[in-house]
Design a protein around this motif. Structure first.
Motif, PDB file in Angstrom:
ATOM      1  N   GLY A   1       0.557  11.151   9.357  1.00 11.03           N
ATOM      2  CA  GLY A   1       0.579  12.172   8.512  1.00 11.03           C
ATOM      3  C   GLY A   1       1.744  12.120   7.530  1.00 11.03           C
ATOM      4  O   GLY A   1       2.316  11.021   7.194  1.00 11.03           O
ATOM      5  N   VAL A   2       1.822  13.287   6.707  1.00 13.33           N
ATOM      6  CA  VAL A   2       2.811  13.306   5.676  1.00 13.33           C
ATOM      7  C   VAL A   2       4.342  12.582   5.957  1.00 13.33           C
ATOM      8  O   VAL A   2       4.988  12.106   5.195  1.00 13.33           O
ATOM      9  N   THR A   3       4.961  13.266   6.978  1.00 16.13           N
ATOM     10  CA  THR A   3       6.229  12.988   7.365  1.00 16.13           C
ATOM     11  C   THR A   3       6.346  11.472   7.385  1.00 16.13           C
ATOM     12  O   THR A   3       7.346  11.014   6.863  1.00 16.13           O
ATOM     13  N   VAL A   4       5.671  10.851   8.411  1.00 11.97           N
ATOM     14  CA  VAL A   4       5.817   9.323   8.600  1.00 11.97           C
ATOM     15  C   VAL A   4       5.634   8.631   7.236  1.00 11.97           C
ATOM     16  O   VAL A   4       6.568   7.490   6.833  1.00 11.97           O
ATOM     17  N   LYS A   5       4.522   8.937   6.552  1.00 11.27           N
ATOM     18  CA  LYS A   5       4.419   8.016   5.275  1.00 11.27           C
ATOM     19  C   LYS A   5       5.404   8.373   4.311  1.00 11.27           C
ATOM     20  O   LYS A   5       5.696   7.472   3.569  1.00 11.27           O
TER      21      LYS A   5
ATOM     22  N   THR B   1       0.612   3.199  12.867  1.00 14.57           N
ATOM     23  CA  THR B   1       1.364   4.085  12.502  1.00 14.57           C
ATOM     24  C   THR B   1       1.114   4.881  11.537  1.00 14.57           C
ATOM     25  O   THR B   1       1.172   6.275  11.586  1.00 14.57           O
ATOM     26  N   LEU B   2       0.827   4.564  10.179  1.00 15.14           N
ATOM     27  CA  LEU B   2       0.793   5.357   9.041  1.00 15.14           C
ATOM     28  C   LEU B   2      -0.632   5.999   8.984  1.00 15.14           C
ATOM     29  O   LEU B   2      -0.438   7.542   8.165  1.00 15.14           O
ATOM     30  N   ARG B   3      -1.429   5.701   9.489  1.00 16.40           N
ATOM     31  CA  ARG B   3      -2.682   6.242   9.478  1.00 16.40           C
ATOM     32  C   ARG B   3      -2.649   7.445  10.258  1.00 16.40           C
ATOM     33  O   ARG B   3      -3.071   8.502   9.691  1.00 16.40           O
TER      34      ARG B   3
ATOM     35  N   LYS C   1       0.844  10.125  -0.543  1.00 17.10           N
ATOM     36  CA  LYS C   1      -0.371   9.964  -1.299  1.00 17.10           C
ATOM     37  C   LYS C   1      -0.276   8.590  -1.875  1.00 17.10           C
ATOM     38  O   LYS C   1      -0.926   7.678  -2.198  1.00 17.10           O
ATOM     39  N   PHE C   2       1.188   8.257  -2.439  1.00 15.78           N
ATOM     40  CA  PHE C   2       1.324   6.878  -3.015  1.00 15.78           C
ATOM     41  C   PHE C   2       1.013   6.010  -2.071  1.00 15.78           C
ATOM     42  O   PHE C   2       0.572   4.834  -2.350  1.00 15.78           O
ATOM     43  N   ILE C   3       1.491   5.955  -0.808  1.00 13.47           N
ATOM     44  CA  ILE C   3       1.347   5.025   0.240  1.00 13.47           C
ATOM     45  C   ILE C   3      -0.164   4.704   0.543  1.00 13.47           C
ATOM     46  O   ILE C   3      -0.717   3.695   0.573  1.00 13.47           O
ATOM     47  N   ASP C   4      -0.784   5.968   0.520  1.00  7.26           N
ATOM     48  CA  ASP C   4      -2.395   5.843   0.853  1.00  7.26           C
ATOM     49  C   ASP C   4      -3.196   5.435  -0.363  1.00  7.26           C
ATOM     50  O   ASP C   4      -4.034   4.496  -0.047  1.00  7.26           O
ATOM     51  N   ASP C   5      -2.851   5.575  -1.646  1.00 10.42           N
ATOM     52  CA  ASP C   5      -3.404   4.872  -2.839  1.00 10.42           C
ATOM     53  C   ASP C   5      -3.198   3.639  -2.976  1.00 10.42           C
ATOM     54  O   ASP C   5      -4.008   2.803  -3.731  1.00 10.42           O
TER      55      ASP C   5
END
Length: 465
Positions: free
Chosen positions: A439-443, A434-436, A382-386
């Motif tokens: 999923g959670v594991t990669v992020k 990659t990040l999009r 969530k930190f990466i997405d935000d």
């Protein structure tokens, strides 16, 4: 050799209940089961492929199992996995009608390799020094009994409820040749995982001596200190070629002044992997260094263990059972092949964001600072997405981060990222390709690597002063 030692006993299926598969290895499968009479859980290691039992003769694998039990019993101490007996019976999950195995102490926290995978890097310094010391204690006891391990590596160092280390997997253990009479010969093949084998062991005529284990200990120390697998991308043939030529895991990026006692520990690991077996210190000599190092951080061990157990419990509840046997370290802690060793190793930072750092002239640190509090994988994602826009704008060490993400970044994506001229363009591709979709594991993996490379940026975005 007797089939059963004087302290071990036969354990049948009638004595066990609540079977649960908890891991697999080259020797076979490991199960957790509750012993009805004893009232506690044990680990059962069964022979692969259900080797049958014959009262008239022992099959080769059964003989190896018997020898392992005998060696484990002979080496029984606080720092070696305890063996309770030999299992013979019909497991409840079916298969071959009769199976044999070893009944052992259950180590509920898995192995050192599991620990490094979950932490995505090295343990807190106090735990690092204690692990180094406890492994040396176990190996010193083993050698004092004229036994060798021959497969000392992170997956064979198991951890109890309080993360204390115990040596395991004596399937390759043999009586030390230095303790044999001159007319006796070593039997069996040279064992061990090739990345932890000394240069002389790649010679087909090599007969193992205790210096084999001392070399493996040096590589193991490097792995614990850095949190990385040695030369992960290199295959057996390349390792067999370069190790005898003098190549070793890189130490240049280890900040030996980061914590008291680390300089001496690094010196020890280098002495242990010396190309000359005669120059490698005995484990008794190693203990002088490891005991001194651990003594400098002993006051901080409870806080460090609590911090790591919290992380392990969170991870276990989401993904794993009590004991995990992963095939390799997580991609973000991967190493590189020898061919690109010097260039790519420059981009790696060994300073781990979750480490409880105990430096010279600092006060005792019993608790973890706000900047080191553990986030769940979901919170990290969530930190990466935000913060996507800010990260694209401000992340500067993009290629270093991509390198550590390893196989999570597709080779074609890697080439596209590398071709971009600016950090912003590189980050934009990383998010899109990659990040999009990762999923959670990669992020979460990206978050851990980013925190090592640009901790101030992560702290700023987290609102930490």
């Amino acid at each position: 050799m007797a089939l059963l030692s004087h302290t071990a006993e036969w354990v049948g299926s009638d004595s066990l209940e609540k079977w649960e598969l908890v891991g697999s290895g080259g020797f076979g499968h490991v199960y957790k089961a509750r012993h009805k009479d004893w009232g506690f859980d044990v680990a059962i290691k069964l022979l692969r492929d259900g080797v049958g039992y014959s009262s008239s003769a022992l099959m080769p694998k059964e003989k190896a199992l018997s020898e392992e039990v005998d060696h484990m019993d002979k080496a029984s101490c606080e720092f070696v996995l305890r063996v309770y007996g030999i299992y013979e019976g019909n497991p409840p999950f079916g298969g071959i009608s009769m199976q044999k195995g070893i009944v052992m102490e259950l180590m509920s926290s898995g192995s050192v390799q599991d620990l490094l995978v979950v932490l995505r890097g090295p343990p807190p310094w106090p735990l690092t020094f204690r692990l180094a010391h406890q492994v040396a204690l176990g190996m010193n006891f083993l050698h004092s009994r004229n036994l060798m391990h021959q497969d000392l590596k992170p997956s064979n160092v198991l951890l109890d409820d309080d993360l204390n280390a115990k040596l395991a997997d004596f399937g390759l253990c043999r009586v030390s040749t230095s303790a044999l009479n001159s007319n006796e010969k070593m039997t069996g093949e040279v064992g061990g995982t090739y990345k932890y084998m000394p240069p002389e062991a790649f010679d087909a005529s090599y007969e193992p001596v205790r210096a084999f284990d001392r070399y493996s200990y040096g590589i193991l120390l490097w792995t614990i200190v850095t949190g990385r697998e040695p030369y992960q991308m290199a295959g057996h043939s390349l390792v067999a070629l370069r190790i005898p030529e003098g190549d070793r895991p890189p130490c240049e990026k280890i900040n030996q002044r980061e914590v008291e006692g680390l300089e001496e520990l690094v010196d020890l690991m280098k002495m242990c992997w010396d190309e000359n077996p005669a120059k490698r210190p005995t484990f008794k000599e190693c203990l002088e260094v490891t005991e001194e190092g651990f003594s400098k951080h002993k006051k901080e061990i409870h806080g460090a263990v609590h911090h790591v157990l919290t992380r392990l419990e969170s991870h276990t509840s989401n993904q794993y059972s009590n004991i995990r046997v992963p095939l390799s370290f997580s991609p973000q802690t991967s190493d590189v092949s020898f061919s690109s060793f010097s260039e790519r190793s420059k981009s790696h930072d060994y300073k781990d964001a979750v480490r409880v750092t105990t430096t010279k002239n600092t006060s005792t640190q019993e608790s973890v600072s706000d900047s080191e509090k553990t986030l769940s994988d979901e919170d990290q994602a969530k930190f990466i997405d935000d913060n996507r826009a800010v990260l694209i704008q401000d992340v500067s060490e993009v290629m270093a981060i991509v390198d550590e993400l390893g196989d999570m970044v597709h080779s074609e994506t890697y080439s596209v990222i590398e071709s971009k001229q600016t950090s912003q363009e590189k980050m934009r591709v990383l998010f899109q390709k990659t990040l999009r979709s990762g999923g959670v594991t990669v992020k979460a993996s990206f978050y851990a690597v980013l925190k090592r490379h640009q901790p101030k940026l992560v702290e700023r975005l987290s609102g930490i002063n």
